[in-house]
Design a protein around this motif. Structure first.
Motif, PDB file in Angstrom:
ATOM      1  N   GLU A 198       0.831  -1.224   0.000  1.00 37.77           N
ATOM      2  CA  GLU A 198       0.000   0.000   0.000  1.00 37.77           C
ATOM      3  C   GLU A 198       0.856   1.261   0.000  1.00 37.77           C
ATOM      4  N   HIS A 199       2.070   1.202   0.596  1.00 44.55           N
ATOM      5  CA  HIS A 199       2.881   2.417   0.764  1.00 44.55           C
ATOM      6  C   HIS A 199       4.159   2.426  -0.043  1.00 44.55           C
ATOM      7  N   ILE A 200       4.455   1.312  -0.700  1.00 43.95           N
ATOM      8  CA  ILE A 200       5.787   1.169  -1.295  1.00 43.95           C
ATOM      9  C   ILE A 200       6.070   2.214  -2.379  1.00 43.95           C
ATOM     10  N   PHE A 201       4.990   2.752  -3.001  1.00 45.65           N
ATOM     11  CA  PHE A 201       5.214   3.748  -4.058  1.00 45.65           C
ATOM     12  C   PHE A 201       5.249   5.183  -3.505  1.00 45.65           C
ATOM     13  N   ASP A 202       5.141   5.321  -2.173  1.00 42.88           N
ATOM     14  CA  ASP A 202       5.202   6.674  -1.593  1.00 42.88           C
ATOM     15  C   ASP A 202       6.648   7.156  -1.553  1.00 42.88           C
ATOM     16  N   ARG A 203       6.787   8.480  -1.569  1.00 37.89           N
ATOM     17  CA  ARG A 203       8.110   9.098  -1.502  1.00 37.89           C
ATOM     18  C   ARG A 203       8.880   8.677  -0.249  1.00 37.89           C
ATOM     19  N   PHE A 204      10.118   8.416  -0.352  1.00 37.15           N
ATOM     20  CA  PHE A 204      11.033   8.090   0.748  1.00 37.15           C
ATOM     21  C   PHE A 204      10.615   6.863   1.562  1.00 37.15           C
ATOM     22  N   THR A 205       9.835   5.968   0.955  1.00 38.40           N
ATOM     23  CA  THR A 205       9.446   4.757   1.693  1.00 38.40           C
ATOM     24  C   THR A 205      10.496   3.670   1.497  1.00 38.40           C
ATOM     25  N   ARG A 206      10.991   3.158   2.611  1.00 38.10           N
ATOM     26  CA  ARG A 206      11.922   2.025   2.567  1.00 38.10           C
ATOM     27  C   ARG A 206      11.372   0.970   3.519  1.00 38.10           C
ATOM     28  N   LEU A 207      11.285  -0.262   3.078  1.00 38.34           N
ATOM     29  CA  LEU A 207      10.697  -1.290   3.939  1.00 38.34           C
ATOM     30  C   LEU A 207      11.656  -1.689   5.049  1.00 38.34           C
ATOM     31  N   ALA A 264       2.815   6.357 -15.129  1.00 48.75           N
ATOM     32  CA  ALA A 264       1.479   6.973 -15.250  1.00 48.75           C
ATOM     33  C   ALA A 264       1.506   8.055 -16.334  1.00 48.75           C
ATOM     34  N   ALA A 265       2.609   8.818 -16.404  1.00 50.23           N
ATOM     35  CA  ALA A 265       2.717   9.877 -17.417  1.00 50.23           C
ATOM     36  C   ALA A 265       2.786   9.298 -18.829  1.00 50.23           C
ATOM     37  N   GLN A 266       3.079   8.001 -18.918  1.00 51.56           N
ATOM     38  CA  GLN A 266       3.117   7.359 -20.242  1.00 51.56           C
ATOM     39  C   GLN A 266       1.853   6.514 -20.466  1.00 51.56           C
ATOM     40  N   ASN A 267       0.808   6.829 -19.717  1.00 55.92           N
ATOM     41  CA  ASN A 267      -0.495   6.149 -19.819  1.00 55.92           C
ATOM     42  C   ASN A 267      -0.416   4.665 -19.481  1.00 55.92           C
ATOM     43  N   GLY A 268       0.529   4.313 -18.640  1.00 53.64           N
ATOM     44  CA  GLY A 268       0.646   2.914 -18.245  1.00 53.64           C
ATOM     45  C   GLY A 268       0.392   2.757 -16.765  1.00 53.64           C
ATOM     46  N   LYS A 269       0.595   1.558 -16.260  1.00 59.56           N
ATOM     47  CA  LYS A 269       0.479   1.369 -14.799  1.00 59.56           C
ATOM     48  C   LYS A 269       1.507   0.353 -14.337  1.00 59.56           C
ATOM     49  N   ILE A 270       1.813   0.439 -13.050  1.00 63.76           N
ATOM     50  CA  ILE A 270       2.813  -0.444 -12.461  1.00 63.76           C
ATOM     51  C   ILE A 270       2.183  -1.134 -11.257  1.00 63.76           C
ATOM     52  N   GLU A 271       2.350  -2.454 -11.167  1.00 64.16           N
ATOM     53  CA  GLU A 271       1.742  -3.176 -10.045  1.00 64.16           C
ATOM     54  C   GLU A 271       2.687  -4.238  -9.509  1.00 64.16           C
ATOM     55  N   ILE A 272       2.308  -4.811  -8.368  1.00 61.96           N
ATOM     56  CA  ILE A 272       3.196  -5.799  -7.728  1.00 61.96           C
ATOM     57  C   ILE A 272       2.428  -7.087  -7.434  1.00 61.96           C
ATOM     58  N   LEU A 273       3.088  -8.212  -7.655  1.00 60.73           N
ATOM     59  CA  LEU A 273       2.559  -9.510  -7.227  1.00 60.73           C
ATOM     60  C   LEU A 273       3.555 -10.081  -6.220  1.00 60.73           C
ATOM     61  N   SER A 274       3.082 -10.552  -5.102  1.00 58.29           N
ATOM     62  CA  SER A 274       3.993 -11.169  -4.134  1.00 58.29           C
ATOM     63  C   SER A 274       3.161 -11.933  -3.109  1.00 58.29           C
ATOM     64  N   LEU A 310      13.173   6.549  -3.374  1.00 61.19           N
ATOM     65  CA  LEU A 310      12.611   7.451  -4.393  1.00 61.19           C
ATOM     66  C   LEU A 310      12.362   6.732  -5.725  1.00 61.19           C
ATOM     67  N   GLY A 311      13.050   5.597  -5.926  1.00 66.44           N
ATOM     68  CA  GLY A 311      12.993   4.921  -7.225  1.00 66.44           C
ATOM     69  C   GLY A 311      11.588   4.506  -7.623  1.00 66.44           C
ATOM     70  N   LEU A 312      10.859   3.869  -6.694  1.00 62.55           N
ATOM     71  CA  LEU A 312       9.522   3.392  -7.055  1.00 62.55           C
ATOM     72  C   LEU A 312       8.540   4.555  -7.184  1.00 62.55           C
ATOM     73  N   TYR A 313       8.740   5.584  -6.347  1.00 61.31           N
ATOM     74  CA  TYR A 313       7.885   6.790  -6.451  1.00 61.31           C
ATOM     75  C   TYR A 313       8.016   7.381  -7.856  1.00 61.31           C
ATOM     76  N   LEU A 314       9.278   7.557  -8.259  1.00 66.04           N
ATOM     77  CA  LEU A 314       9.533   8.109  -9.597  1.00 66.04           C
ATOM     78  C   LEU A 314       8.994   7.184 -10.686  1.00 66.04           C
TER      79      LEU A 314
END
Ligand code: ADP
Length: 376
Positions: free
Chosen positions: A308-317, A339-349, A329-333
């Motif tokens: 839920e939070h992994i894509f937030d700024r400065f989040t490190r698990l 999203a700016a390229q009309n795509g989406k990014i998701e996670i399976l685990s 910052l990598g996942l936030y960016l």
């Protein structure tokens, strides 16, 4: 003056109800006044008319003697009858005055309520204004902070470029240096690269937040792009890549530079957070006018709460000393760029049947370039 909010239906209904209540009270008051007047006048009129009628009746019958029967009739029609009528009217008047009393109490309550509502509305408006002001100030501060960070990063970039250039030159003759100096030089190169990457990430974040990222969409071939990203990231590691890319994939509509940046970031994470000697699986396939690009690792996995939070700024698990270096910052960016390229990014685990290293898959969905005839 009533300060009820102009758009609020409850306030308007409340206003209508107050007006109706006032009209009802004034109607009840006039009814009550009328009942006081008729309370005695009607019985008196009835008594007089009954006595007159009795006298007339007996006179016409030529029997005007005040005997027992005549007196009974006089008492019944001229006294008890009007008395009963007066009793009924008194009873009615009481009912009306009770209702009047209740309506009056209700009106007083209503007025008190109205005053409280006004008071609360004013308080709410005041705190709303304060919040608005605080928000504006915060936004100004945030802008200032972003400007400052961006300025510092810009100023750092030029000396860093010079430093990196110098280190590169020094590295070319590293073989001639004593071992200790070579080790120090290598550490300096590593740290300088890290700092450069950090400054670049900060600059990217400020540009993204300011909406200044120039995304240029065009057809991008997926396999060469992923191969390029993997070769750059994995060049300095022993890690193998396991490829599963459907042949003849159509090109995606994306920005080549930024898509490669995202791919590099995901492959770098897969490498950073996985056990050594386990491969990274890179897959791509066509799914409903989209290409699905997946990067699977054999890392510790990412649970639902972390996702839920992994894509937030400065989040490190994991931010303790033993954790691989990073700034969160990598996942936030990556998410913003995709999203700016009309795509989406998701996670399976988890993705593997392995308790220790359940792994995760980061996958991207990007639209394919549509042939002109498909667009019509
Ligand atoms: P960074 O890697 O610089 O910390 P990222 O935004 O790329 O920043 O990642 C945020 C956090 O997400 C990482 O600190 C790490 O805890 C977790 N993470 C990212 N990718 C993976 C992965 N493949 N497996 C497990 N955890 C990951």
């Amino acid at each position: 003056m009533s300060q009820s909010c102009p758009r609020c239906i409850s306030c308007r209904e409340y206003g209508y109800n107050t007006i109706i209540m006032k009209k009802k009270i004034s109607a009840l008051m006039s009814n009550s006044r009328n009942l006081v007047i008729i309370q005695w006048s009607i019985p008196a009129a009835l008594a007089v008319s009954a006595i007159l009628v009795e006298l007339l009746e007996h006179k016409l019958e030529g029997d005007l003697h005040f005997d027992g029967l005549f007196l009974v009739e006089l008492l019944t029609f001229g006294f008890f009858g009007p008395l009963i009528v007066a009793g009924i009217i008194i009873y009615l008047r009481r009912l009306v005055s009770d209702e009047l009393k209740m309506a009056h109490e209700l009106q007083v309550l209503n007025e008190k309520l109205e005053a409280r509502v006004e008071e609360r509305t004013a308080e709410l408006e005041k705190s709303n204004n304060e919040l608005l002001q605080a928000n504006t100030e915060l936004m100004k501060l945030d802008e200032l902070k972003s400007e400052f960070v961006s300025l510092v990063s810009h100023e750092l970039r030029a000396p860093l470029t010079a430093l990196n250039g110098g280190l590169e030159v020094a590295m070319q003759s590293a073989d001639t240096l004593p071992e200790k100096s070579r080790e120090v030089l290598e550490i300096m190169v590593g740290e300088s690269n890290r700092l450069t990457a950090f400054v670049q990430s900060i600059l990217d974040v400020s540009r993204l937040d300011a909406g200044q990222m120039d995304i240029v969409l065009g057809p991008v071939a997926v396999r060469p792009l992923m191969e390029q990203a993997a070769s750059v990231v994995l060049a300095s590691t022993q890690r193998e890549a396991d490829w599963h890319i459907t042949p003849d994939l159509p090109p995606v509509l994306a920005d080549e530079t930024y898509l490669e940046q995202v791919a590099r970031n995901l492959i770098r994470n897969a490498d950073k957070y996985s056990k050594k000697n386990r491969p990274i699986h890179i897959c791509a396939s066509l799914e409903n006018n989209h290409v699905r690009i997946g990067i699977k690792d054999h890392g510790p996995g990412i649970n639902a709460i972390q996702r839920e939070h992994i894509f937030d700024r400065f989040t490190r698990l994991n931010n303790n000393e033993s954790a691989p270096p990073g700034w969160g910052l990598g996942l936030y960016l990556s998410q913003k760029l995709i999203a700016a390229q009309n795509g989406k990014i998701e996670i399976l685990s988890p993705i593997w049947d392995d308790e220790e290293n359940p792994g995760s898959e980061f996958y991207l969905f990007l639209p394919i370039v549509q042939a002109p005839e498909e667009l019509t």
